[in-house]
Design a protein around this motif. Structure first.
Motif, PDB file in Angstrom:
ATOM      1  N   MET A   1    -147.842  -5.526 -57.826  1.00  0.00           N
ATOM      2  CA  MET A   1    -149.256  -5.882 -57.830  1.00  0.00           C
ATOM      3  C   MET A   1    -150.036  -4.949 -56.914  1.00  0.00           C
ATOM      4  N   SER A   2    -151.247  -4.610 -57.311  1.00  0.00           N
ATOM      5  CA  SER A   2    -152.063  -3.739 -56.473  1.00  0.00           C
ATOM      6  C   SER A   2    -152.623  -4.508 -55.284  1.00  0.00           C
ATOM      7  N   THR A   3    -152.935  -3.768 -54.222  1.00  0.00           N
ATOM      8  CA  THR A   3    -153.530  -4.386 -53.032  1.00  0.00           C
ATOM      9  C   THR A   3    -154.862  -5.029 -53.369  1.00  0.00           C
ATOM     10  N   ALA A   4    -155.637  -4.403 -54.250  1.00  0.00           N
ATOM     11  CA  ALA A   4    -156.930  -4.961 -54.643  1.00  0.00           C
ATOM     12  C   ALA A   4    -156.753  -6.306 -55.330  1.00  0.00           C
ATOM     13  N   PHE A   5    -155.764  -6.432 -56.201  1.00  0.00           N
ATOM     14  CA  PHE A   5    -155.520  -7.711 -56.871  1.00  0.00           C
ATOM     15  C   PHE A   5    -155.097  -8.773 -55.864  1.00  0.00           C
ATOM     16  N   LEU A   6    -154.269  -8.404 -54.917  1.00  0.00           N
ATOM     17  CA  LEU A   6    -153.857  -9.353 -53.875  1.00  0.00           C
ATOM     18  C   LEU A   6    -155.062  -9.807 -53.062  1.00  0.00           C
ATOM     19  N   LEU A   7    -155.988  -8.878 -52.805  1.00  0.00           N
ATOM     20  CA  LEU A   7    -157.186  -9.226 -52.040  1.00  0.00           C
ATOM     21  C   LEU A   7    -158.059 -10.209 -52.812  1.00  0.00           C
ATOM     22  N   VAL A   8    -158.223 -10.004 -54.104  1.00  0.00           N
ATOM     23  CA  VAL A   8    -158.998 -10.941 -54.923  1.00  0.00           C
ATOM     24  C   VAL A   8    -158.398 -12.342 -54.826  1.00  0.00           C
ATOM     25  N   CYS A   9    -157.087 -12.430 -54.939  1.00  0.00           N
ATOM     26  CA  CYS A   9    -156.414 -13.731 -54.850  1.00  0.00           C
ATOM     27  C   CYS A   9    -156.614 -14.351 -53.467  1.00  0.00           C
TER      28      CYS A   9
ATOM     29  N   HIS B   1    -145.981  -5.128 -41.426  1.00  0.00           N
ATOM     30  CA  HIS B   1    -145.034  -4.474 -42.327  1.00  0.00           C
ATOM     31  C   HIS B   1    -143.896  -5.426 -42.703  1.00  0.00           C
ATOM     32  N   LEU B   2    -143.381  -6.171 -41.721  1.00  0.00           N
ATOM     33  CA  LEU B   2    -142.293  -7.114 -41.995  1.00  0.00           C
ATOM     34  C   LEU B   2    -142.752  -8.240 -42.904  1.00  0.00           C
ATOM     35  N   LEU B   3    -143.954  -8.752 -42.669  1.00  0.00           N
ATOM     36  CA  LEU B   3    -144.480  -9.820 -43.524  1.00  0.00           C
ATOM     37  C   LEU B   3    -144.693  -9.335 -44.953  1.00  0.00           C
ATOM     38  N   ALA B   4    -145.114  -8.080 -45.110  1.00  0.00           N
ATOM     39  CA  ALA B   4    -145.341  -7.520 -46.444  1.00  0.00           C
ATOM     40  C   ALA B   4    -144.038  -7.433 -47.239  1.00  0.00           C
ATOM     41  N   LEU B   5    -142.916  -7.288 -46.528  1.00  0.00           N
ATOM     42  CA  LEU B   5    -141.620  -7.222 -47.199  1.00  0.00           C
ATOM     43  C   LEU B   5    -141.239  -8.537 -47.858  1.00  0.00           C
ATOM     44  N   LEU B   6    -141.916  -9.629 -47.464  1.00  0.00           N
ATOM     45  CA  LEU B   6    -141.615 -10.941 -48.044  1.00  0.00           C
ATOM     46  C   LEU B   6    -142.162 -11.092 -49.452  1.00  0.00           C
TER      47      LEU B   6
ATOM     48  N   PRO C   1    -145.517 -10.419 -52.584  1.00  0.00           N
ATOM     49  CA  PRO C   1    -146.957 -10.565 -52.798  1.00  0.00           C
ATOM     50  C   PRO C   1    -147.508 -11.949 -52.450  1.00  0.00           C
ATOM     51  N   ILE C   2    -146.756 -13.014 -52.661  1.00  0.00           N
ATOM     52  CA  ILE C   2    -147.246 -14.357 -52.330  1.00  0.00           C
ATOM     53  C   ILE C   2    -147.492 -14.462 -50.832  1.00  0.00           C
ATOM     54  N   ALA C   3    -146.556 -13.955 -50.047  1.00  0.00           N
ATOM     55  CA  ALA C   3    -146.734 -13.973 -48.589  1.00  0.00           C
ATOM     56  C   ALA C   3    -147.941 -13.138 -48.184  1.00  0.00           C
ATOM     57  N   GLU C   4    -148.134 -11.991 -48.818  1.00  0.00           N
ATOM     58  CA  GLU C   4    -149.289 -11.149 -48.498  1.00  0.00           C
ATOM     59  C   GLU C   4    -150.599 -11.869 -48.797  1.00  0.00           C
TER      60      GLU C   4
ATOM     61  N   ALA D   1    -164.862  -6.796 -42.873  1.00  0.00           N
ATOM     62  CA  ALA D   1    -163.951  -5.870 -42.190  1.00  0.00           C
ATOM     63  C   ALA D   1    -162.479  -6.199 -42.452  1.00  0.00           C
ATOM     64  N   PRO D   2    -162.038  -7.464 -42.334  1.00  0.00           N
ATOM     65  CA  PRO D   2    -160.635  -7.751 -42.667  1.00  0.00           C
ATOM     66  C   PRO D   2    -160.293  -7.396 -44.113  1.00  0.00           C
ATOM     67  N   ALA D   3    -161.205  -7.716 -45.033  1.00  0.00           N
ATOM     68  CA  ALA D   3    -160.955  -7.373 -46.436  1.00  0.00           C
ATOM     69  C   ALA D   3    -160.859  -5.858 -46.615  1.00  0.00           C
ATOM     70  N   PHE D   4    -161.737  -5.128 -45.945  1.00  0.00           N
ATOM     71  CA  PHE D   4    -161.736  -3.665 -46.046  1.00  0.00           C
ATOM     72  C   PHE D   4    -160.428  -3.079 -45.533  1.00  0.00           C
ATOM     73  N   TRP D   5    -159.985  -3.528 -44.367  1.00  0.00           N
ATOM     74  CA  TRP D   5    -158.770  -2.950 -43.803  1.00  0.00           C
ATOM     75  C   TRP D   5    -157.515  -3.376 -44.555  1.00  0.00           C
ATOM     76  N   PHE D   6    -157.535  -4.553 -45.171  1.00  0.00           N
ATOM     77  CA  PHE D   6    -156.425  -4.934 -46.046  1.00  0.00           C
ATOM     78  C   PHE D   6    -156.397  -4.031 -47.267  1.00  0.00           C
ATOM     79  N   LEU D   7    -157.571  -3.749 -47.821  1.00  0.00           N
ATOM     80  CA  LEU D   7    -157.653  -2.884 -48.993  1.00  0.00           C
ATOM     81  C   LEU D   7    -157.187  -1.469 -48.657  1.00  0.00           C
ATOM     82  N   VAL D   8    -157.511  -0.994 -47.459  1.00  0.00           N
ATOM     83  CA  VAL D   8    -157.173   0.372 -47.052  1.00  0.00           C
ATOM     84  C   VAL D   8    -155.702   0.509 -46.664  1.00  0.00           C
ATOM     85  N   ALA D   9    -155.193  -0.457 -45.897  1.00  0.00           N
ATOM     86  CA  ALA D   9    -153.860  -0.290 -45.311  1.00  0.00           C
ATOM     87  C   ALA D   9    -152.964  -1.514 -45.450  1.00  0.00           C
ATOM     88  N   GLY D  10    -153.279  -2.397 -46.373  1.00  0.00           N
ATOM     89  CA  GLY D  10    -152.422  -3.537 -46.626  1.00  0.00           C
ATOM     90  C   GLY D  10    -152.346  -4.493 -45.450  1.00  0.00           C
ATOM     91  N   LEU D  11    -151.284  -5.298 -45.440  1.00  0.00           N
ATOM     92  CA  LEU D  11    -151.123  -6.297 -44.386  1.00  0.00           C
ATOM     93  C   LEU D  11    -151.009  -5.677 -42.997  1.00  0.00           C
TER      94      LEU D  11
END
Length: 306
Positions: A1-9, A71-76, A78-81, A150-160
């Motif tokens: 899943m793309s980071t943008a889709f995860l952000l929408v969710c 980074h560790l949380l992202a390894l869990l 997309p649901i965790a993200e 800002a949180p949404a922007f930085w998630f979109l740019v660099a993930g969790l």
């Protein structure tokens, strides 16, 4: 899943659930854990000589730790993200707190003061109805930027990892980024890094408010107000919000019993405001959220098609 889709969710999940009391009364919120870590660094490093250097070291430790945890949380998966991102967004809780000030003012000035004290650090005991309303609207504008966009922007740019770094720095700034005797040196790095991370999101929030409310002809006025503001970033969404509501914001206010003669934002507009403007500001918060969600959704669709 793309980071943008995860952000929408995540944005939709946050808007639906906000900060459920049943959950955070049982487990500690991530922001509380970040605050505990910052407090630990403060207690051990903010003493003796070379406090600015120690403050820089504290921020390096905090940033690297936040990045590693993200980074560790992202390894869990997309649901965790999605869940972590939703927890660290603040749209519904922001609107709830801002509206509570308006509802408090409808009941009494005393109730309005109680509610606004939950979201601002200034002295509230002698505030007039207009000052309570302005404080709530200023907090709404600033926190729309640093609590949602800002949180949404930085998630979109660099993930969790990017999101956790931003939230850790922003929390540090709120705890130690003060220009007082205790934190002027030690909190310098936190304040400057927070300014840097909010530089683009604050101006993006400004543009989004302007686009939604059609205040393009007053662009020069708003930029001038933003540049005169005590904060290099907060003045941008405040300037846009003031024109959107056709009211004056900022101006003199009291901190720790000391009155500070700060510049007005849109100072020629109405200063005598009440709960009605607070509710109008709350509506703008949702409009900006909707625009942000729409833009990210378009990006998801574009990537899916192409």
């Amino acid at each position: 899943m793309s980071t943008a889709f995860l952000l929408v969710c995540a944005m939709c999940l946050d808007a639906a659930l906000g900060e459920p009391d049943w959950l955070w009364s049982r487990v500690r919120h991530p922001a509380v854990l970040m605050g505990n870590a910052i407090g630990w660094l403060d207690n051990r490093l903010n003493q003796g000589a070379h406090r600015r250097l120690k403050g820089v070291a504290a921020m390096i430790i905090l940033v690297f730790t936040a990045y590693a945890v993200g980074h560790l949380l992202a390894l869990l998966g997309p649901i965790a993200e999605i869940v972590v991102c939703a927890i660290l967004l603040a749209q519904k809780s922001l609107v709830t707190h801002v509206r509570a000030v308006g509802e408090g003012l409808l009941n009494s000035l005393a109730e309005g003061r109680i509610q606004v004290a939950l979201i601002v650090s200034r002295d509230v005991s002698a505030m007039t109805e207009a000052q309570v309303a302005r404080s709530a609207i200023e907090s709404a504008a600033e926190n729309l930027s640093d609590g949602v966009i800002a949180p949404a922007f930085w998630f979109l740019v660099a993930g969790l990892p990017g999101l956790l770094v931003y939230k850790a720095v922003n929390t540090a700034d709120s705890m130690i980024g003060y220009r007082n005797e205790k934190y002027r040196a030690f909190g310098w790095a936190a304040a400057r890094l927070d300014d840097a991370l909010n530089l683009f999101p604050a101006r993006l929030t400004f543009v989004m408010i302007v686009a939604l409310t059609g205040q393009w002809s007053r662009w020069g006025e708003m930029v001038g107000d933003a540049r005169r503001h005590i904060s290099p970033n907060a003045g941008w969404p405040e300037a846009a919000m003031a024109r959107a509501l056709d009211i004056a914001l900022a101006g003199p206010r009291s901190y720790d019993g000391r009155m500070r003669d700060l510049a007005w934002v849109n100072g020629n507009a109405r200063q005598n405001i009440d709960a009605a403007e607070v509710f109008r500001a709350s509506n703008i918060l949702w409009q900006v959220w909707g625009l942000a969600l729409g833009l990210v959704s378009v990006w998801v669709g574009f990537n899916f098609i192409f």
